[in-house]
Design an enzyme around this catalytic site. Structure first.
Site, mmCIF file in Angstrom:
data_model
loop_
_atom_site.group_PDB
_atom_site.id
_atom_site.type_symbol
_atom_site.label_atom_id
_atom_site.label_comp_id
_atom_site.label_asym_id
_atom_site.label_seq_id
_atom_site.Cartn_x
_atom_site.Cartn_y
_atom_site.Cartn_z
ATOM 1 N N ARG A 274 46.912 -12.318 -6.063
ATOM 2 C CA ARG A 274 46.202 -12.496 -4.796
ATOM 3 C C ARG A 274 45.880 -11.140 -4.182
ATOM 4 O O ARG A 274 46.734 -10.261 -4.124
ATOM 5 C CB ARG A 274 47.056 -13.334 -3.840
ATOM 6 C CG ARG A 274 47.385 -14.678 -4.493
ATOM 7 C CD ARG A 274 48.083 -15.644 -3.591
ATOM 8 N NE ARG A 274 48.306 -16.888 -4.334
ATOM 9 C CZ ARG A 274 48.857 -17.981 -3.828
ATOM 10 N NH1 ARG A 274 49.232 -17.992 -2.567
ATOM 11 N NH2 ARG A 274 49.020 -19.050 -4.560
ATOM 12 N N ARG A 289 54.779 -11.221 0.763
ATOM 13 C CA ARG A 289 53.340 -11.257 0.507
ATOM 14 C C ARG A 289 53.014 -10.132 -0.465
ATOM 15 O O ARG A 289 52.965 -8.971 -0.088
ATOM 16 C CB ARG A 289 52.571 -11.094 1.824
ATOM 17 C CG ARG A 289 51.138 -11.573 1.794
ATOM 18 C CD ARG A 289 50.499 -11.483 3.180
ATOM 19 N NE ARG A 289 51.048 -12.442 4.133
ATOM 20 C CZ ARG A 289 50.758 -13.742 4.154
ATOM 21 N NH1 ARG A 289 49.895 -14.234 3.284
ATOM 22 N NH2 ARG A 289 51.299 -14.530 5.047
ATOM 23 N N GLU A 364 57.499 -20.077 4.818
ATOM 24 C CA GLU A 364 56.942 -21.018 3.839
ATOM 25 C C GLU A 364 57.398 -20.665 2.423
ATOM 26 O O GLU A 364 57.259 -19.533 1.978
ATOM 27 C CB GLU A 364 55.407 -20.986 3.912
ATOM 28 C CG GLU A 364 54.745 -21.912 2.914
ATOM 29 C CD GLU A 364 53.220 -21.743 2.879
ATOM 30 O OE1 GLU A 364 52.646 -21.352 3.912
ATOM 31 O OE2 GLU A 364 52.639 -22.000 1.809
ATOM 32 N N SER A 367 54.366 -25.616 -0.939
ATOM 33 C CA SER A 367 53.273 -26.288 -0.277
ATOM 34 C C SER A 367 52.768 -27.377 -1.211
ATOM 35 O O SER A 367 52.520 -27.114 -2.386
ATOM 36 C CB SER A 367 52.171 -25.269 -0.001
ATOM 37 O OG SER A 367 51.134 -25.871 0.724
ATOM 38 N N ARG A 406 59.091 -15.951 -3.188
ATOM 39 C CA ARG A 406 59.704 -16.412 -1.938
ATOM 40 C C ARG A 406 61.043 -17.115 -2.134
ATOM 41 O O ARG A 406 61.920 -17.017 -1.271
ATOM 42 C CB ARG A 406 58.726 -17.299 -1.185
ATOM 43 C CG ARG A 406 57.514 -16.473 -0.745
ATOM 44 C CD ARG A 406 56.683 -17.153 0.273
ATOM 45 N NE ARG A 406 55.541 -16.305 0.631
ATOM 46 C CZ ARG A 406 54.566 -16.684 1.433
ATOM 47 N NH1 ARG A 406 54.587 -17.905 1.963
ATOM 48 N NH2 ARG A 406 53.570 -15.870 1.720
#
Length: 440
Positions: A274, A289, A364, A367, A406
């Site tokens: 990403r 991130r 988070e 998801s 994460r």
RNA sequence: GGAGAGGUGCCGGAGUGGUCGAACGGGCCUGACUCGAAAUCAGGAGUACUCGCAAGGGUACCGUGGGUUCGAAUCCCACCCUCUCCGCCA
């Protein structure tokens, strides 16, 4: 004369939010867009749909005329007759070419208009932005430390588990090396999650880490443009995937499945890349991130009537994993404005992260989205009911089993001990081959 | 990367300019025969779009995109993919 291409160009544009039912569902779609805070010119799309349909009918009629004319030319003709016949044939061809150009142009516009329309929104989804989620439940209790807990980066540095400096030297900001037990932890989590999924009936895959732009587009990513999250490979028509959702979704592109193979449960292990464009300044310390991480992803294809139950199933699996990892979490129903275009409804697991913010916060970690037929339309994934005549679009869902950026954050921060070591949750010990990391 | 062969319907496999949405075989579905099954016989069946209340029409699709021709699965060009051999390589 090849006329198929122009028709297929037109047909391809139908594979989104169905343009034919655009007019009939106008109010419903408008309401969903409003709840998402997305401005869409629905009436322009509807108008264009009608225009394209009318042009299409004319073109088909012209094709029919042309076929009749050609059938007439099959018998032997006198020279004069032949000449006249050929001239008429050329005229028909020119006319068709002109109409085709018109259809193609109108179709391109329609395609762009329709592509901008996001999926509908589930009626129970809370309306609003990022902060307007609804908390559905909490499990586990945030640990009470008898000392001031560190954040995962501090823990990892003390235990020599990650090297961001070396990552920056080799690849740049937000790239990193995992080191020592962090490597074992990543592999252990992968295998642990995979075992949970195998138990749940998933077929495991290691997927390509790249995909063609058309696949990205089918899934609902926009590979181009300044704000894209997607890396493109120079001189190749390929993108680095941001998640195995992309490749698993593409797996059945343009297929018509038998009803009895559904539901399909796929588990994909891939790297995820990403760009994090525009993410500067957001809560993003350490591994939270980053530009690359590994992930075990769940992907499911179901009949329309089964997708909501599957959505619950995916979330239940995510919960099972985090419960086994002894990490406190809560489940949230993501608000309409924060869904992303493909999702009809989205449940996130947020883990308790003791090192986040001033005194711990939720972050988070997974998801799970029900994309209904949004992706299936764009990718052409259909199924046929037993004894049924027409094919229907499947529903697609995706969910994170474990993100290897994460999840380790949550493990390190929740299971840290005063001496700087980290205890390993019981379920993971057989996979990791040890009970504790450190102290050093 | 180089050389060669090839991409046709669920599968195998014909088809080299109109009679081809596509022979033939297998598989599949329906019916007959049978107590039942096998075998056999007869029939059916691609996908998508479109017109129609329906019955039933129409259009497109033979790897993809272009071109030639009144007309292309068939001829020409480009690209993609697969297979075999060679080279390189984890």
């Amino acid at each position: 004369m090849r006329s198929g291409a122009i028709l297929r160009l037109w047909f391809s544009s139908r594979a989104m939010l169905d343009p034919r039912t655009l007019a009939a569902r106008r109010d419903e779609i408008a309401e969903s867009c409003r709840r998402r805070g997305v401005a869409v010119d629905l009436d322009a799309a509807i108008g264009h749909q009608e225009r394209v349909a009318a042009l299409q009918t004319r073109l088909q009629d012209l094709y029919r005329q042309r076929n009749e004319h050609q059938a007439n030319g099959k018998r032997p003709l006198a020279v004069k007759e032949r000449e006249t016949h050929a001239a008429e044939g050329r005229r028909l061809k020119d006319e068709a070419a002109r109409l085709e150009a018109e259809v193609a142009e109108a179709d391109t516009t329609l395609h762009a208009l329709v592509a901008a329309i996001p999926n509908l929104v589930h009626p129970d989804v809370p309306t609003g932005g990022e902060a307007d989620f609804r908390e559905l439940r909490r499990r586990g209790t945030p640990p009470a430390f008898g000392f001031r807990p560190l954040d995962h980066l501090a823990i990892a540095e003390r235990l020599d588990l990650v090297d961001f400096d070396a990552g920056a030297r080799v690849a740049g900001q937000k790239w990193y090396f995992l080191k020592n037990e962090a490597v074992l932890l990543e592999l252990a989590l992968q295998r642990f999650a995979l075992d949970v999924l195998l138990e749940a009936g998933f077929t495991p895959f290691v997927t390509p880490d790249v995909a063609k732009p058309e696949i990205l587009d089918g899934i609902g990513y926009n590979p181009r443009g300044p704000e894209t999250q997607i890396y493109s490979i120079a001189n190749e028509d390929l993108c680095l995937v941001g998640t195995a959702e992309i490749t698993l979704g593409g797996l059945y592109k343009d297929e018509i499945l038998d009803e009895d193979v559904l539901p399909l449960r796929l588990a994909g292990l891939s790297h995820c890349f990403r760009t994090e464009a525009g993410a500067a300044g957001r809560e993003s310390r350490g591994l939270y991130r980053v530009h690359q991480f590994s992930k075990v992803e769940m992907f499911a294809l179901t009949r329309p009537e089964d997708s909501e139950a599957m959505h619950d199933e995916l979330v239940a699996i995510e919960e099972r994993i985090f419960e086994a990892l002894e990490i406190p979490y809560r489940v949230i129903d993501v608000a309409s404005g924060d869904l992303g275009a493909p999702a009809y409804r989205k449940f996130d697991l947020e883990a308790w992260m003791p090192g986040r913010g001033e005194s711990g916060d939720w972050g988070e970690v997974t998801s799970a989205s029900n994309c209904t037929d949004f992706q299936a339309r764009r990718l052409g994934i259909r199924f046929r009911r037993k004894g049924g005549k027409r094919s229907e679009f499947v529903h697609t869902l995706n969910g994170t089993a474990v993100a290897l950026s994460r999840a380790p954050i949550a493990i390190l921060e929740n299971h840290q001990r005063e001496d700087g070591s980290v205890s390993i949750p019981k379920a993971l010990r057989p996979y990791l081959g040890r009970d504790v990391i450190g102290p050093r």
